[in-house]
Design an enzyme around this catalytic site. Structure first.
Site, short mmCIF file in Angstrom:
data_model
loop_
_atom_site.label_atom_id
_atom_site.label_comp_id
_atom_site.label_asym_id
_atom_site.label_seq_id
_atom_site.Cartn_x
_atom_site.Cartn_y
_atom_site.Cartn_z
N TYR A 2 39.24 84.87 -14.83
CA TYR A 2 39.64 85.64 -16.01
C TYR A 2 40.90 84.99 -16.61
O TYR A 2 41.78 84.53 -15.88
CB TYR A 2 39.88 87.10 -15.60
CG TYR A 2 40.68 87.84 -16.61
CD1 TYR A 2 40.21 88.01 -17.91
CD2 TYR A 2 41.93 88.38 -16.29
CE1 TYR A 2 40.96 88.68 -18.86
CE2 TYR A 2 42.68 89.05 -17.23
CZ TYR A 2 42.20 89.19 -18.52
OH TYR A 2 42.95 89.84 -19.46
N ARG A 48 56.71 105.42 -7.46
CA ARG A 48 56.47 103.96 -7.45
C ARG A 48 55.89 103.53 -6.10
O ARG A 48 55.18 102.52 -6.03
CB ARG A 48 57.76 103.19 -7.77
CG ARG A 48 57.61 101.68 -7.61
CD ARG A 48 58.57 100.85 -8.45
NE ARG A 48 59.89 101.38 -8.54
CZ ARG A 48 60.86 101.26 -7.61
NH1 ARG A 48 60.63 100.60 -6.50
NH2 ARG A 48 62.05 101.78 -7.82
N LYS A 69 37.80 98.79 -15.98
CA LYS A 69 36.41 98.52 -16.38
C LYS A 69 35.47 99.64 -15.89
O LYS A 69 35.76 100.78 -16.12
CB LYS A 69 35.98 97.15 -15.86
CG LYS A 69 37.05 96.07 -15.99
CD LYS A 69 37.51 95.85 -17.42
CE LYS A 69 38.54 94.74 -17.46
NZ LYS A 69 39.35 94.77 -18.67
N ASP A 83 37.62 89.08 -6.45
CA ASP A 83 37.71 89.97 -7.60
C ASP A 83 36.30 90.45 -7.91
O ASP A 83 35.45 89.69 -8.40
CB ASP A 83 38.34 89.23 -8.79
CG ASP A 83 38.64 90.17 -9.96
OD1 ASP A 83 37.89 91.15 -10.12
OD2 ASP A 83 39.60 89.90 -10.69
C1 3LM Z 1 38.12 91.05 -20.13
N1 3LM Z 1 39.39 91.40 -18.14
O1 3LM Z 1 37.79 91.40 -21.26
P1 3LM Z 1 43.52 94.49 -16.38
N2 3LM Z 1 40.04 90.67 -13.21
C2 3LM Z 1 38.98 90.50 -14.02
C3 3LM Z 1 39.06 90.90 -15.36
O2 3LM Z 1 37.99 90.72 -16.14
C4 3LM Z 1 40.26 91.44 -15.86
C5 3LM Z 1 41.34 91.58 -15.00
C6 3LM Z 1 41.20 91.19 -13.68
C7 3LM Z 1 39.35 91.58 -19.50
C8 3LM Z 1 40.39 92.15 -20.17
S1 3LM Z 1 41.30 90.49 -22.14
C9 3LM Z 1 42.94 90.73 -22.72
C10 3LM Z 1 40.71 92.09 -21.60
C11 3LM Z 1 37.73 89.91 -13.47
C12 3LM Z 1 40.42 91.84 -17.29
C13 3LM Z 1 42.64 92.17 -15.45
O3 3LM Z 1 44.94 94.08 -16.10
O4 3LM Z 1 43.22 95.88 -15.88
O5 3LM Z 1 43.13 94.24 -17.80
O6 3LM Z 1 42.58 93.56 -15.45
O7 3LM Z 1 37.42 90.26 -19.45
#
Ligand code: 3LM
Length: 399
Positions: A112, A59, A210, A185
């Site tokens: 987001y 962790r 991503k 971000d």
């Molecule tokens: C999406 N986005 O489809 P995770 N910051 C940005 C993001 O686009 C995202 C996160 C953080 C998408 C996810 S929607 C349920 C699917 C700019 C995520 C969050 O926790 O790794 O999903 O990241 O745009």
């Protein structure tokens, strides 16, 4: 004589790894262990007191995860990085560690969906004040900054409109008017297209889910910044507040994906440029939002700040929700799914999917309309992507 610094493409493959320390293994071992043995009680105590570097418990840190962190820090040009079990884990850990009741957080207009819900719907319950400004107008930010502002967060490009924010101008403005940290971000860009720390930001946020992993098989996140901040976020944030650590298997998969990041990004961006130009010429399409089109409001800034315009495109279709649904349902190759940055091209409907966490009023205020569709352009043959979009547009006439 000093050798020239290694290119990003080389560091994406080699940074931080010494095969000779692992019996010559080309790929790093997965240290599949939750805990690590101490030589003595004194050594355990020294590691917990952070007087001696070394492993304690996964962790807190793990050798495979540590290699990924070193590689990400190298690619972003930061002192240190911290890996998380998701992008939201990274964002939550940053907020919970830095913000206390009475503190202020300043964010851009659109974020987001889950980040939006966190900062606007949840943090206020804990006494944290979230202020909003239009970050495309950096000159107006001073009015929103004060001695209580601890953190400033924005995305660039920011979905769903693909707005581009001037990282250097915002960082300069925030630093001139507050002691707040600037967090960017940069998920849509990866360090291959944009490096916010070099433009004056303090922290880079990534959803590694991503492009950085790039193969749609891992949920993960990261922060990059100073060694001191990453250490606090590790030993207070992940260790005690959120526990949002990364699995060593996920670190391995991301290290594997990272090796091809520049090659993949070049193809993603080239394909997306073709798609954006194709959509803009279609009568079924009302408006295309893509930083690589001269019609984009921040086209000049995007050209200056990003080495390529990315591969996520939003567009409004004539005929509103019904036409949008018909288009999405008619797709045969492009997959109906949220997320972005995978080999597969993906299509989704922000108002009812990624940005469904906005209330209807917030969606109206931020112009996240029912006719808006977002595409993440993948690595398939460009002619096949264009043909699928053409037949789906023809299956969704307005009316
Ligand atoms: C999406 N986005 O489809 P995770 N910051 C940005 C993001 O686009 C995202 C996160 C953080 C998408 C996810 S929607 C349920 C699917 C700019 C995520 C969050 O926790 O790794 O999903 O990241 O745009």
């Amino acid at each position: 004589m000093q050798s020239p610094p290694l290119s990003l493409a080389t560091r994406a493959i080699h940074a931080g790894y010494d095969a000779s320390a692992h019996q010559g293994a080309l790929n790093p071992p997965i240290f599949w262990s939750s805990t690590f043995a101490f030589d003595s009680a004194e050594q355990g105590a020294a590691r917990f007191a952070q007087e001696e570097p070394g492993m304690i418990y996964t962790r807190i840190t793990n050798p495979t995860v540590q290699l990924l962190e070193e590689r990400l820090a190298s690619l972003e040009g930061g002192e240190a990085a911290l890996a998380f079990g998701s992008g939201m884990g990274a964002i939550c850990t940053l907020m919970w560690t830095l913000l206390r009741p009475g503190d202020e957080l300043l964010v851009d207009l659109t974020l987001y969906g889950c980040t939006h819900a966190l900062v606007h719907h949840l943090l206020p319950d804990f006494g944290i004040v979230t202020r909003v400004a239009d970050f495309t107008q950096p000159g107006e930010l001073a009015a929103h900054l004060n001695a209580r502002t601890k953190l400033v967060l924005f995305e660039t490009p920011a979905s769903p409109h693909m707005r581009v924010v001037d990282i250097a101008a915002v960082s300069e403005m925030v630093h001139a008017h507050s002691t707040a940290l600037v967090a960017v971000d940069s998920t849509y860009c990866t360090p291959y297209l944009q490096q916010p720390l070099k433009l004056g930001a303090d922290v880079v946020v990534h959803s590694l889910t991503k492009y950085i992993n790039g193969h749609g098989d891992v949920i993960a996140g990261a922060l990059v910044g100073t060694r001191a901040l990453m250490s606090t976020l590790r030993f207070v944030g992940i260790k005690e507040l959120t526990g949002a650590c990364m699995s060593p298997m996920d670190a391995y998969l991301i290290l594997r994906g990272l090796k091809t990041l520049p090659v993949r990004m070049d193809r993603h961006c080239a394909n997306a440029q073709r798609v954006a130009e194709f959509l803009e010429a279609r009568s079924e399409v009302a408006r295309v939002k893509f930083p690589g089109l001269p019609s984009h409001p921040q086209y000049a800034l995007a050209r200056r700040q990003m080495s390529q315009p990315g591969a996520v495109i939003a567009f409004d279709i004539h005929g509103g929700l019904d036409a949008g649904r018909r288009f999405i349902n008619a797709l045969r190759l492009v997959t109906r799914a949220v997320s972005l940055g995978d080999a597969e091209s993906l299509a989704q409907h922000p108002a009812s999917m990624t940005h469904a966490t906005y209330t209807p009023e917030e969606r109206a205020q931020h112009m996240i309309g029912d006719s808006l569709i977002r595409l993440s352009i993948g690595l398939e043959g460009i002619e096949d992507i264009l043909e699928d979009l053409r037949q789906a547009l023809e299956a969704s006439p307005a009316g």
